[in-house]
Design an enzyme around this catalytic site. Structure first.
Site, PDB file in Angstrom:
ATOM      1  N   ARG A  20       0.825  -1.216   0.000  1.00  0.00           N
ATOM      2  CA  ARG A  20       0.000   0.000   0.000  1.00  0.00           C
ATOM      3  C   ARG A  20       0.853   1.256   0.000  1.00  0.00           C
ATOM      4  NH1 ARG A  20      -3.644  -0.201   4.890  1.00  0.00           N
ATOM      5  NH2 ARG A  20      -1.814  -1.254   5.679  1.00  0.00           N
ATOM      6  N   ASN A  38      -6.156  -2.507   1.825  1.00  0.00           N
ATOM      7  CA  ASN A  38      -6.140  -3.958   1.948  1.00  0.00           C
ATOM      8  C   ASN A  38      -7.571  -4.460   1.985  1.00  0.00           C
ATOM      9  OD1 ASN A  38      -3.370  -4.267   2.044  1.00  0.00           O
ATOM     10  ND2 ASN A  38      -3.272  -4.327   4.270  1.00  0.00           N
TER      11      ASN A  38
END
Length: 93
Positions: A20, A38
């Site tokens: 990320r 996520n």
């Protein structure tokens, strides 16, 4: 250059490997807007929006991601443009 938006589902070993944060840095460096988060199933989901060539470049880079990631595949879907400012990391969904 036309603006496009793509919804991405990134599958493989992509959680717990800085994916990320890497996504935020890569997207910002290409001038893209959107978000990344996520998913509870172990995948990473993203919305990337910007100039078509930069979105395509991002998707190519995302096939590798950060060094510890092992991307199995990226499912990309065209979506409608949104009013977005910047690129952010969202909470897990």
């Amino acid at each position: 250059m036309p603006v496009v938006a793509r919804h991405l589902m990134i599958l493989g070993r992509v959680q717990g490997v800085f994916y990320r944060n890497w996504t935020v840095e890569a997207a910002r460096s290409l001038g893209l807007a959107g978000w990344v988060r996520n998913r509870m199933d172990g995948s990473v989901e993203a919305l990337v929006q910007g100039e078509a060539d930069m979105v395509a470049r991002f998707i190519t880079l995302a096939q590798d991601g950060p060094p510890a990631a092992k991307v199995a595949r990226i499912d990309a879907t065209d979506v409608a443009e949104e009013a977005l400012n910047g690129f952010e990391k969202k909470p897990t969904a």
